[in-house]
Write an enzyme that holds these catalytic residues in place. Structure first.
Site, PDB file in Angstrom:
ATOM      1  N   ARG A  76     -42.278 -43.130  -4.855  1.00  0.00           N
ATOM      2  CA  ARG A  76     -41.668 -41.861  -5.251  1.00  0.00           C
ATOM      3  C   ARG A  76     -41.314 -41.878  -6.740  1.00  0.00           C
ATOM      4  O   ARG A  76     -41.267 -40.826  -7.381  1.00  0.00           O
ATOM      5  CB  ARG A  76     -40.446 -41.572  -4.395  1.00  0.00           C
ATOM      6  N   LYS A 118     -40.910 -57.163   0.721  1.00  0.00           N
ATOM      7  CA  LYS A 118     -41.354 -56.964   2.092  1.00  0.00           C
ATOM      8  C   LYS A 118     -41.392 -58.296   2.831  1.00  0.00           C
ATOM      9  O   LYS A 118     -41.410 -59.372   2.226  1.00  0.00           O
ATOM     10  CB  LYS A 118     -42.748 -56.322   2.103  1.00  0.00           C
TER      11      LYS A 118
END
Length: 495
Positions: free
Chosen positions: A345, A271
């Site tokens: 996920r 990030k």
């Protein structure tokens, strides 16, 4: 906040709290309130000393038997259209007013808040906790805005006492979840969180559980959780807690699954410097599942529940997962990793398949999963997905309107199914550079449901707030706990 009960109004030095509807004739105890205000109730509103506008909080002083008393009026507006969420807002603002003005002792005339079909005891109990709860920060000179333990006496509410206390338990469970999410990530590691969860539920007679450590996860084939957490020195954990009330132990369980990424750097798909702060909240799905289960236990709901939280820290080192890696999931499906920042996920894939092994009638998972859902729905709506027909969500959507936790259904179609299976080297892929990424992420998790009815809640936009609301301060919200507990209270939960 200390709440006590009294059969009727008593002439004490406590401040008096009343609810004011727009139509004063609707007040069941108008004469009593008017008498307390020395016959000036209507004139006080007419002269705008007090307000009956919904959500307004106004004050005045009266002389009762030669003694000065403070009166706090809470505007209810048109009670014909007053909804449960309005009442929650109203009580939230009231408790925050008491906190901000350091009002120490109050007497609430509860009869002034009773209007069908709203449930004032439920709203009062819930909001007395969550609207004013503060995380115990690590400041050495920390001073609470609420310097006193407020003493609130509720009058004319003997029939509501049990209900108020019941929903205080729900409020404390939401506060617990918020505290988990607010804890700094150097403290709230996967092991620390697993240990705290175990401590919370150890002594409950209806609860059993287990914690799988990193070595067990790897040995038993939980390849996706292992991959997501292997670059961190704080190794992953998978926590399973089973709650079986005797009245429902024979029923198939409901499975609650939470994403618990205790910190998310993005891994090698790292990030930005502005995208990383706040990533301690990436375990809010797991925190909220623990809040749900705690409320279920404290309220002793007659249900059968399995809660699963997947805990990992997504960091970077020479052992970390890389784009182009392929891992084998607990379901034995292989997964190509194209984006290591799409790790939530992955852990949910293993956790959801793990939950399916308990033969649940329904799996619900909760995750701060995608920025895409925020782009689609903003920060006021939770994205909700299912592998069933749209009307399967009707009960949950109805309850969310009652609780104020707004949701919006989003699709999983053949487009997502094709994209999830577009890898040339594995069964499925965790990321594609195409629009509709919230639906893609949900479609990925769907591959692990093992044919079980399933609902996925993407709380990326609703898991935190950037400013104070009547429901509490900025930060973690504990979103969906209220709605899911209301669902668990329903008669049809184990149909």
């Amino acid at each position: 906040m200390n709440i006590s009960y009294r059969d009727k109004y008593a002439a004490t030095d406590e401040a008096i709290v009343i609810g004011l509807p727009s139509n004063l004739n609707e007040m069941k105890n108008r004469d009593e309130v008017d008498s307390l205000l020395n016959g000036m109730l209507a004139d006080s509103i007419k002269e705008e000393v007090l307000s009956s506008e919904m959500g307004d909080i106004t004050t005045t002083g009266v002389t009762i038997q030669r003694d000065y008393r403070k009166v706090i009026a809470v505007g209810l507006g048109d009670t014909n259209i007053l909804e449960q969420t309005d009442l929650q807002h109203i009580f939230g603002k009231l408790f925050q007013f008491l906190k901000e003005t350091d009002t120490q002792r109050v007497q609430v005339l509860f009869e002034t808040f009773k209007y069908a079909p709203i449930r004032p005891a439920e709203a009062f109990g819930l909001m007395s906790v969550i609207s004013v709860h503060e995380f115990e920060s690590y400041k050495t000179d920390r001073k609470s805005l609420f310097t006193n333990e407020a003493a609130v006496t509720v009058t004319g509410a003997k029939d509501a006492e049990a209900e108020i206390e019941r929903y205080q338990k729900l409020g404390r469970s939401i506060a617990m979840a918020r505290d988990f999410s607010e804890t700094p990530p150097n403290i709230m590691t996967p092991q620390h969180m697993a240990d705290k969860i175990a401590a919370i539920f150890t002594d409950n007679e209806y609860v059993s559980g287990e914690v799988k450590d990193d070595e067990t996860l790897e040995a038993e084939g939980y390849g996706l959780i292992t991959a997501a957490g292997k670059a961190s020195q704080a190794k992953p954990r998978l926590v399973t807690i089973k709650y079986a009330h005797p009245d429902a132990a024979h029923c198939k369980p409901i499975a609650l699954v939470g994403k618990g990424i205790t910190y998310d750097t993005g891994g090698y798909s790292i990030k930005t410097k502005t995208g990383m702060p706040g990533m301690k909240y990436d375990m809010s799905g797991a925190a909220n599942v623990i809040g749900m289960l705690n409320a279920i236990c404290e309220m002793e709901l007659p249900v059968h529940v399995v809660a699963v939280v997947a805990l990992a820290e997504n960091m970077v080192d020479g052992n970390g997962m890389r784009p182009d890696d392929v891992y084998t999931s607990y379901s034995r499906q292989t997964v190509e990793v194209k984006n290591t920042d799409a790790e939530g996920r992955l852990v949910l894939g293993d956790a959801v398949f793990h939950a399916s092994q308990y033969s649940p009638s329904l799996i619900m998972d909760f995750a701060t999963l995608t920025g895409a859902v925020v782009a689609a729905l903003g920060t006021e709506r939770t994205g909700v997905f299912t592998n069933k027909s749209p009307d399967f969500l009707d009960d949950i959507l109805r309850l969310s309107r009652e609780t104020g936790e707004t949701m919006w259904p989003l699709p999983i179609t053949e487009i997502e199914e094709a994209n999830v299976r577009s890898s040339e080297v594995a069964d499925i892929v965790n990321h594609v550079e195409k629009p509709g990424r919230a639906s893609f992420a949900a479609g990925f998790i769907k591959q692990f449901t093992n044919g079980t009815p399933w609902i996925h809640f993407d709380i990326a936009g609703t898991g935190t707030k950037t400013k104070q609301t009547p429901y509490g301060p900025q930060g973690a919200t504990g979103v969906m706990i209220h709605t899911i507990v209301k669902y668990m209270e329903g008669d049809r939960v184990h149909e």
